[in-house]
Design a protein around this motif. Structure first.
Motif, mmCIF file in Angstrom:
data_model
loop_
_atom_site.group_PDB
_atom_site.id
_atom_site.type_symbol
_atom_site.label_atom_id
_atom_site.label_comp_id
_atom_site.label_asym_id
_atom_site.label_seq_id
_atom_site.Cartn_x
_atom_site.Cartn_y
_atom_site.Cartn_z
ATOM 1 N N UNK A 45 1.097 -1.490 -0.070
ATOM 2 C CA UNK A 45 0.105 0.204 0.009
ATOM 3 C C UNK A 45 1.135 1.222 -0.081
ATOM 4 N N UNK A 46 1.708 1.265 0.478
ATOM 5 C CA UNK A 46 2.928 2.082 1.192
ATOM 6 C C UNK A 46 3.702 3.080 -0.517
ATOM 7 N N UNK A 47 4.223 1.344 -0.846
ATOM 8 C CA UNK A 47 4.650 1.772 -2.934
ATOM 9 C C UNK A 47 3.296 2.036 -3.299
ATOM 10 N N UNK A 48 2.463 1.512 -4.005
ATOM 11 C CA UNK A 48 1.257 2.106 -4.112
ATOM 12 C C UNK A 48 0.940 3.291 -4.394
ATOM 13 N N UNK A 49 1.361 4.048 -3.277
ATOM 14 C CA UNK A 49 0.594 5.534 -2.738
ATOM 15 C C UNK A 49 2.281 6.082 -3.109
ATOM 16 N N UNK A 50 3.086 5.493 -2.652
ATOM 17 C CA UNK A 50 4.577 6.816 -3.439
ATOM 18 C C UNK A 50 4.287 6.789 -4.577
ATOM 19 N N UNK A 51 3.793 6.317 -5.247
ATOM 20 C CA UNK A 51 3.615 5.823 -6.914
ATOM 21 C C UNK A 51 2.600 6.957 -7.444
ATOM 22 N N UNK A 52 1.833 6.401 -6.941
ATOM 23 C CA UNK A 52 0.236 7.241 -7.183
ATOM 24 C C UNK A 52 0.756 9.298 -6.534
ATOM 25 N N UNK A 53 1.206 9.066 -5.457
ATOM 26 C CA UNK A 53 1.582 10.732 -5.179
ATOM 27 C C UNK A 53 2.683 11.195 -6.523
ATOM 28 N N UNK A 54 3.426 10.390 -6.844
ATOM 29 C CA UNK A 54 4.323 11.388 -8.077
ATOM 30 C C UNK A 54 3.947 11.415 -9.146
ATOM 31 N N UNK A 55 3.199 10.118 -9.254
ATOM 32 C CA UNK A 55 2.731 11.054 -10.999
ATOM 33 C C UNK A 55 1.794 12.154 -10.927
ATOM 34 N N UNK A 56 0.568 12.296 -9.498
ATOM 35 C CA UNK A 56 -0.252 13.363 -9.266
ATOM 36 C C UNK A 56 0.386 14.648 -9.785
ATOM 37 N N UNK A 57 1.758 14.813 -8.385
ATOM 38 C CA UNK A 57 2.669 16.027 -8.846
ATOM 39 C C UNK A 57 2.857 16.078 -10.400
ATOM 40 N N UNK A 58 4.201 15.258 -10.838
ATOM 41 C CA UNK A 58 3.989 15.713 -11.979
ATOM 42 C C UNK A 58 2.898 16.126 -13.482
ATOM 43 N N UNK A 59 1.913 15.766 -13.080
ATOM 44 C CA UNK A 59 0.640 16.211 -13.251
ATOM 45 C C UNK A 59 -0.112 17.607 -12.740
ATOM 46 N N UNK A 60 0.132 17.878 -11.792
ATOM 47 C CA UNK A 60 -0.262 19.302 -11.244
ATOM 48 C C UNK A 60 0.794 20.094 -11.279
ATOM 49 N N UNK A 61 1.860 19.920 -11.482
ATOM 50 C CA UNK A 61 3.247 21.393 -11.173
ATOM 51 C C UNK A 61 2.932 21.641 -12.326
ATOM 52 N N UNK A 62 2.101 21.398 -13.634
ATOM 53 C CA UNK A 62 1.986 22.022 -15.329
ATOM 54 C C UNK A 62 1.206 22.554 -14.977
ATOM 55 N N UNK A 63 -0.238 22.562 -14.484
ATOM 56 C CA UNK A 63 -1.644 23.011 -14.098
ATOM 57 C C UNK A 63 -1.230 24.309 -13.438
ATOM 58 N N UNK A 64 -0.649 24.114 -12.288
ATOM 59 C CA UNK A 64 -0.916 25.185 -11.462
ATOM 60 C C UNK A 64 0.414 26.792 -12.305
ATOM 61 N N UNK A 65 1.082 26.010 -12.971
ATOM 62 C CA UNK A 65 1.656 27.309 -12.866
ATOM 63 C C UNK A 65 1.029 28.252 -14.364
ATOM 64 N N UNK A 66 0.345 27.213 -15.389
ATOM 65 C CA UNK A 66 -1.026 27.801 -16.051
ATOM 66 C C UNK A 66 -1.642 28.458 -15.775
ATOM 67 N N UNK A 67 -2.123 27.867 -14.668
ATOM 68 C CA UNK A 67 -3.518 28.407 -13.891
ATOM 69 C C UNK A 67 -2.736 29.946 -13.215
ATOM 70 N N UNK A 68 -1.985 30.170 -12.724
ATOM 71 C CA UNK A 68 -1.263 31.842 -11.780
ATOM 72 C C UNK A 68 -0.962 32.469 -12.884
ATOM 73 N N UNK A 69 -0.298 31.475 -14.429
ATOM 74 C CA UNK A 69 -0.543 33.024 -15.431
ATOM 75 C C UNK A 69 -1.222 33.137 -15.809
ATOM 76 N N UNK A 70 -2.462 32.783 -16.101
ATOM 77 C CA UNK A 70 -2.971 33.296 -16.568
ATOM 78 C C UNK A 70 -4.133 34.391 -15.658
ATOM 79 N N UNK A 71 -4.157 33.935 -14.571
ATOM 80 C CA UNK A 71 -4.615 35.090 -13.065
ATOM 81 C C UNK A 71 -4.138 36.377 -13.364
ATOM 82 N N UNK A 72 -2.772 36.525 -13.974
ATOM 83 C CA UNK A 72 -2.087 37.409 -13.836
ATOM 84 C C UNK A 72 -2.837 38.257 -15.024
ATOM 85 N N UNK A 73 -2.349 37.257 -16.637
ATOM 86 C CA UNK A 73 -2.847 37.780 -17.693
ATOM 87 C C UNK A 73 -4.154 38.861 -17.852
#
Length: 710
Positions: free
Chosen positions: A184-212
């Protein structure tokens, strides 16, 4: 109650105890081995962070849950696969030869058509499932008191197998817990890693949209009350006041219209009452009306002054009516103005709201963009922190339970436990035996004592007629009851009929002469009671006549062994006289039997001839006994019971049900008969002592010396 049902109790208890002995002696010898698992109430924490699979607190509910997990089929199947138990005939019934009992039971059932041969995979699956079920049935998992220790026991016919499986189950359980946490711990780490890789560009794009968006729409703030909002608030207040005014004007107009619709001339309309013009016109009309009345009394209807005054009065009425029309028109105009003002304010409010929507459109979009960016930022930061924690915990997983005691081979069988089985068999035998006694008593609807008669039937118990062989000597047991009354007049059997005669003739119904003796069902001894009572009364010096009123059975003839040529039917039909039909008995009583004739289809007992016969008999004899047919079988008895002065109802001891007697009594009461009471017949005085505590027969052993029975 226990004494009279002793045989039932002994039989049931013996069967149960014998069954317990047989089951104990034939049961296979089983051995139980037990290992022990302890749950750690305070597991060690290397890092101060929450685990992906947190160790539950070692409370009762959690430990009870783990006990259920230890008994799960999945765990049993893993042990089966590990030890290859599907290849052991003890656990796989498909590998065992059928016993003689199995073959015998199979032969009893219907023959089944032969099944097609199964494949190897199917046979292995069946054997694996059967072995898994056998492992589950052999488990004995329980918590040791209120401690953190759980005993893992297994029962088998082989003590070594029992210990092996108990240890394997405990170890497999601990391994499965550790593997589950690690996985369960290994599966949780793998899921967290994939989720962070997906959220990082989404966060940058949304903050840039607010400033524009801020730069494009020149928005510094989107909070506070604007002029458009204040304008809308003012319009709301004015619109509410205008709607109230419109409602008031509309109510006034509706009220005035309602008054006119009900036939009013408009004089009682509120606005007309307040009009100065109408008030003056009413004053003028009153004066002119008075003048018209004066002129009508002074001159004729065609007088010029009267006609002029009447025209003036009509002119004033027209002016009042026109003024009322003007008042109604004014009300309608006010209502229309109020309605238009309300509509105008509503339109202005809608326009103001449209303007506010246009002004705040940019602010709404900005708020949405900022919320999206904040949500993405919060998710990213929380997942990043959690990823760092789980990465440090991956190598530190440890089970919160441990094996504290391994199972050992035992040479002493755990089953069957002979002392416990025998003790339980004795207890069960006693319980079921007592239950059988209580059930037999509950299902017994017969009448055994005078108390039963009074409690179940609400009827007076007149006495008990004993079973002759229960109160007579051996040499008199073959004697007929009717002969015994004459041969042994001082016996307890003869005394029972003197008791019945005393109750009937000198008790509550003292002075009666005509007594009908009947029963609900055949074979209850009513004819014997009638004959014996007649002979007992004759021995006492009374003039007695016994009339056989059972036209179908003619029981009196059978009992006395006589077949007369004429009898009751001939007397009723006038074919012979009463003296010609009467027969003397050896006791001095007279008998009026029924001659052997064909069955009579007409109702002879309801004819006036029967009434005349009963009157003649009661005039000549001190006691007239009518031996009748059973109440439930023949309707003639109901007719005779109504003609008799009292009815003696008899019931066979412990044979006739209370329901049957009650039904017979109900028929007698419907016919208008007077029921003196009920007497129990064929009472076994020796057995009666087990039933009638407090009943006279209960004390028979103490007073039987007063009688000469032999």
């Amino acid at each position: 109650m226990f004494q009279r049902r002793l045989r039932t109790f002994i039989a049931v208890a013996a069967i149960v105890l014998l069954a317990a002995l047989i089951l104990t002696l034939t049961a296979p010898r089983l051995f139980t081995a037990k290992s022990r698992i302890m749950f750690n109430p305070s597991p060690e924490q290397v890092v101060a962070s929450q685990s992906v699979v947190p160790d539950p607190p070692a409370v009762s509910t959690v430990i009870d849950t783990e006990v259920e997990v230890l008994q799960s089929r999945e765990l049993a199947q893993r042990v089966t696969d590990q030890l290859q138990l599907q290849k052991d005939p003890e656990f796989n019934p498909f590998l065992r030869e059928p016993s003689a009992l199995d073959r015998w039971l199979a032969g009893l059932g219907p023959r089944k058509p032969p099944e097609p041969p199964a494949s190897r995979e199917q046979l292995e699956a069946r054997g694996r499932g059967a072995a898994t079920g056998a492992v589950q049935r052999g488990l004995n998992i329980r918590r040791s008191g209120l401690t953190y220790i759980v005993d893992v026991g297994f029962t088998s016919r082989d003590p070594q197998k029992a210990a092996l499986i108990a240890n394997a189950l405990a170890e497999e359980y601990l391994n499965s817990r550790s593997e589950a946490k690690m996985s369960t711990t290994t599966k949780a780490n793998q899921w967290l890693q994939r989720r962070l890789a997906k959220l990082e560009p989404e966060l940058a794009a949304k903050e840039a949209a607010v400033a524009a968006y801020r730069a494009r729409n020149n928005l510094l703030s989107a909070s506070g009350a604007t002029l458009a909002e204040q304008e809308i608030s003012s319009y709301n207040q004015q619109l509410a006041a205008a709607r109230a005014e419109e409602a008031t004007e509309q109510a006034r107009l509706d009220t005035a219209r309602s008054q006119l619709a009900r036939g009013s001339r408009g004089d009682d309309v509120g606005e007309a009452l307040d009009s100065q013009v109408i008030q003056k016109l009413r004053e003028q009309r009153a004066a002119v009306s008075a003048a018209v009345a004066d002129l009508q009394g002074r001159y004729g209807p065609r007088h010029p002054d009267l006609l002029k005054a009447q025209r003036e009065l009509g002119d004033i009425d027209r002016q009042i009516e026109e003024e009322i029309h003007r008042v109604m028109s004014n009300l309608e105009a006010k209502t229309q103005v109020a309605r238009q003002r309300t509509s105008s304010l509503a339109g202005s409010l809608g326009a103001a709201r449209g303007g506010l929507a246009g002004v705040n459109a940019a602010s709404v979009s900005l708020n949405r963009l900022e919320r999206d960016a904040q949500v993405a930022r919060t998710d990213y930061e929380s997942l990043l922190a959690r990823y760092r924690e789980t990465s440090s915990q991956a190598a530190l997983q440890d089970s919160d339970a441990e094996l504290v005691s391994r199972a050992r081979t035992s040479n002493a069988p755990s089953s069957p436990n002979v002392p416990i089985n025998i003790s339980l068999g004795v207890v069960l035998a006693l319980v079921l035996g007592i239950g059988a006694v209580l059930l037999a008593e509950a299902m017994d609807d017969s009448l055994a004592t005078a108390a039963d008669v009074e409690r179940k039937l609400n009827l007076t118990a007149l006495g008990s007629v004993p079973l002759l062989r229960s109160v007579s000597s051996r040499r008199d047991r073959d004697m007929a009851p009717a002969g015994h009354v004459l041969a042994r007049p001082l016996s307890v059997f003869a005394e029972s009929f003197r008791t019945l005669r005393a109750v009937l003739l000198h008790g509550e119904f003292g002075g009666v002469r005509i007594v009908a003796v009947t029963s609900s069902l055949p074979g209850e001894g009513k004819t014997t009671v009638s004959v014996c009572m007649a002979r007992s009364a004759a021995q006492a010096g009374l003039k007695v006549v016994l009339v056989d009123c059972d036209l179908r059975r003619r029981s009196l003839n059978q009992l006395l062994g006589r077949e007369p040529d004429v009898g009751l039917l001939e007397v009723l039909s006038g074919a012979c006289g009463l003296d010609q039909a009467l027969l003397p008995d050896v006791s001095g009583a007279m008998l009026l039997p029924t001659a052997h004739r064909q069955t009579v289809h007409q109702d002879v007992f309801s004819q006036p001839a029967m009434d005349r016969l009963l009157s003649a008999l009661s005039a000549r004899f001190d006691l007239v006994l009518l031996d009748t047919a059973p109440v439930l079988a023949v309707a003639d008895t109901r007719v005779l019971a109504a003609k008799a002065e009292v009815v003696l109802h008899v019931a066979r001891w412990r044979k006739t049900s209370a329901n049957a007697v009650d039904e017979g009594l109900r028929h007698l009461e419907q016919s208008g008969a007077t029921i003196a009471g009920l007497a129990l017949t064929q009472v076994d005085f020796r057995k009666q002592q087990r039933f009638g505590y407090g009943d006279p027969a209960f004390y028979y052993g103490q007073f039987k010396g007063y009688y000469a029975n032999g």
